[in-house]
Design a protein around this motif. Structure first.
Motif, PDB file in Angstrom:
ATOM      1  N   ASP A  67     -64.518 -28.748  24.096  1.00  0.00           N
ATOM      2  CA  ASP A  67     -65.649 -28.729  23.182  1.00  0.00           C
ATOM      3  C   ASP A  67     -65.480 -27.642  22.118  1.00  0.00           C
ATOM      4  N   LEU A  68     -65.025 -26.453  22.548  1.00  0.00           N
ATOM      5  CA  LEU A  68     -64.796 -25.364  21.602  1.00  0.00           C
ATOM      6  C   LEU A  68     -63.685 -25.705  20.624  1.00  0.00           C
ATOM      7  N   GLU A  69     -62.646 -26.350  21.103  1.00  0.00           N
ATOM      8  CA  GLU A  69     -61.540 -26.723  20.226  1.00  0.00           C
ATOM      9  C   GLU A  69     -61.997 -27.746  19.190  1.00  0.00           C
ATOM     10  N   LEU A  70     -62.841 -28.705  19.618  1.00  0.00           N
ATOM     11  CA  LEU A  70     -63.360 -29.701  18.694  1.00  0.00           C
ATOM     12  C   LEU A  70     -64.241 -29.046  17.630  1.00  0.00           C
ATOM     13  N   LYS A  71     -65.119 -28.121  18.069  1.00  0.00           N
ATOM     14  CA  LYS A  71     -65.980 -27.431  17.114  1.00  0.00           C
ATOM     15  C   LYS A  71     -65.157 -26.585  16.154  1.00  0.00           C
ATOM     16  N   TYR A  72     -64.093 -25.952  16.663  1.00  0.00           N
ATOM     17  CA  TYR A  72     -63.237 -25.122  15.810  1.00  0.00           C
ATOM     18  C   TYR A  72     -62.564 -25.987  14.740  1.00  0.00           C
ATOM     19  N   ARG A  73     -62.067 -27.146  15.153  1.00  0.00           N
ATOM     20  CA  ARG A  73     -61.421 -28.034  14.180  1.00  0.00           C
ATOM     21  C   ARG A  73     -62.414 -28.528  13.128  1.00  0.00           C
ATOM     22  N   GLN A  74     -63.639 -28.863  13.580  1.00  0.00           N
ATOM     23  CA  GLN A  74     -64.656 -29.309  12.627  1.00  0.00           C
ATOM     24  C   GLN A  74     -65.024 -28.192  11.647  1.00  0.00           C
ATOM     25  N   SER A  75     -65.193 -26.976  12.189  1.00  0.00           N
ATOM     26  CA  SER A  75     -65.514 -25.841  11.333  1.00  0.00           C
ATOM     27  C   SER A  75     -64.391 -25.554  10.345  1.00  0.00           C
ATOM     28  N   LEU A  76     -63.147 -25.636  10.818  1.00  0.00           N
ATOM     29  CA  LEU A  76     -61.999 -25.404   9.944  1.00  0.00           C
ATOM     30  C   LEU A  76     -61.943 -26.452   8.830  1.00  0.00           C
ATOM     31  N   SER A  77     -62.217 -27.708   9.190  1.00  0.00           N
ATOM     32  CA  SER A  77     -62.204 -28.777   8.198  1.00  0.00           C
ATOM     33  C   SER A  77     -63.304 -28.573   7.156  1.00  0.00           C
ATOM     34  N   GLU A  78     -64.506 -28.179   7.600  1.00  0.00           N
ATOM     35  CA  GLU A  78     -65.604 -27.932   6.666  1.00  0.00           C
ATOM     36  C   GLU A  78     -65.294 -26.756   5.744  1.00  0.00           C
ATOM     37  N   ASN A  79     -64.707 -25.697   6.316  1.00  0.00           N
ATOM     38  CA  ASN A  79     -64.355 -24.535   5.497  1.00  0.00           C
ATOM     39  C   ASN A  79     -63.316 -24.905   4.444  1.00  0.00           C
ATOM     40  N   ARG A  80     -62.367 -25.760   4.821  1.00  0.00           N
ATOM     41  CA  ARG A  80     -61.364 -26.188   3.844  1.00  0.00           C
ATOM     42  C   ARG A  80     -62.002 -26.992   2.721  1.00  0.00           C
ATOM     43  N   ARG A  81     -62.931 -27.896   3.077  1.00  0.00           N
ATOM     44  CA  ARG A  81     -63.609 -28.678   2.046  1.00  0.00           C
ATOM     45  C   ARG A  81     -64.412 -27.776   1.109  1.00  0.00           C
ATOM     46  N   GLU A  82     -65.114 -26.787   1.691  1.00  0.00           N
ATOM     47  CA  GLU A  82     -65.887 -25.868   0.858  1.00  0.00           C
ATOM     48  C   GLU A  82     -64.971 -25.048  -0.036  1.00  0.00           C
ATOM     49  N   MET A  83     -63.820 -24.634   0.491  1.00  0.00           N
ATOM     50  CA  MET A  83     -62.885 -23.852  -0.306  1.00  0.00           C
ATOM     51  C   MET A  83     -62.359 -24.662  -1.485  1.00  0.00           C
TER      52      MET A  83
END
Length: 262
Positions: A67-83
């Protein structure tokens, strides 16, 4: 303790290990075997429970990690989109600022050329003034015409000083993060009204120039600056242009008055 009813089960001190004490040993062996069997069964059950608890714990930890790994990947993907979005917006603002800078440079160059032209005209008028002044009576008439036009010039100069003060305050508001935009817009509206209603300013046709200042003059001094007159760039060029224009009109009106009297 000895059993008086059954002497055969009593413990005798003189009996050895191979004597009648074997019955007593057999009586103690039964509960010991029962205790050993109970401990064996208990240890087996405990070991089974421990294994089950361990397996359940491993399963829970694995689920948490997934679950933590999935959330980390989602957060990383969102941060990349925002960047990426921020980089695009930054590039648009950079291009926009570059366009403003080029437009300001072009307008500043145009105003500089106009200022040079006015300076040349002023020099020519000064030369003409000197020539006319040397012509005796005509020079006296020209001086009288200049004197009359000086009063109108002073009114225009006073009005320009008022415009200058208001432009300084407007630019200070533009450069301040504490002054709301609505307040600055109100100051700009007051400047346009003043330029339209004041006769001495209306002749200068300042409306378009003021709007140009409001749109393109974005120069601000450093953050801790306390001198409001250090803000602005384009507005100072326009102010100098208007001042020269007032002097030029003074001489033009004096010359027209002199020619008309003739």
């Amino acid at each position: 303790m000895n059993n008086l009813n059954d002497p055969d089960w009593n413990i005798r001190p003189n009996e050895g290990a191979a004597g009648g004490n074997s019955k007593w040993n057999y009586a103690l062996l039964v509960p010991m075997l029962g205790l050993a069997a109970f401990r064996w069964i208990w240890s087996k059950e405990s070991q089974k429970e421990i294994q089950e608890a361990g397996a359940k714990y491993d399963k829970t930890i694995k689920a948490i990690q997934e679950d933590l790994e999935l959330k980390y990947r989602q957060s990383l993907s969102e941060n990349r989109r925002e960047m990426v979005q921020l980089e695009l917006e930054l590039e648009r603002e950079r291009r926009r600022a570059q366009g403003f800078k080029q437009a300001l440079a072009s307008q500043s160059q145009q105003l500089l050329e106009e200022r040079r032209g006015l300076s040349r005209e002023r020099q020519a008028l000064d030369m003409e003034k000197g020539r006319v002044q040397q012509s005796g009576a005509t020079g006296a008439l020209f001086n009288d015409a200049l004197e009359k036009e000086s009063q109108r010039e002073q009114a225009a100069v006073q009005a320009l000083r008022q415009v200058e003060e208001k432009l300084v305050e407007r630019q200070s508001a533009f450069c301040s993060i504490l002054v709301p935009r609505e307040k600055r817009m109100e100051m700009e509206k007051d400047l346009l009204v003043l330029a339209a209603r004041e006769p001495a300013l209306a002749r200068l046709g300042m409306e378009d120039s003021l709007k140009d200042i409001f749109k393109n003059d974005r120069r601000c001094a450093e953050y801790l600056n306390t001198d409001k007159r250090r803000n602005g760039s384009l507005m100072w060029v326009y102010l100098r242009y208007w001042q020269l224009l007032v002097k030029l009109e003074k001489h033009q009106r004096a010359e027209a008055s002199l020619l008309g009297s003739k």
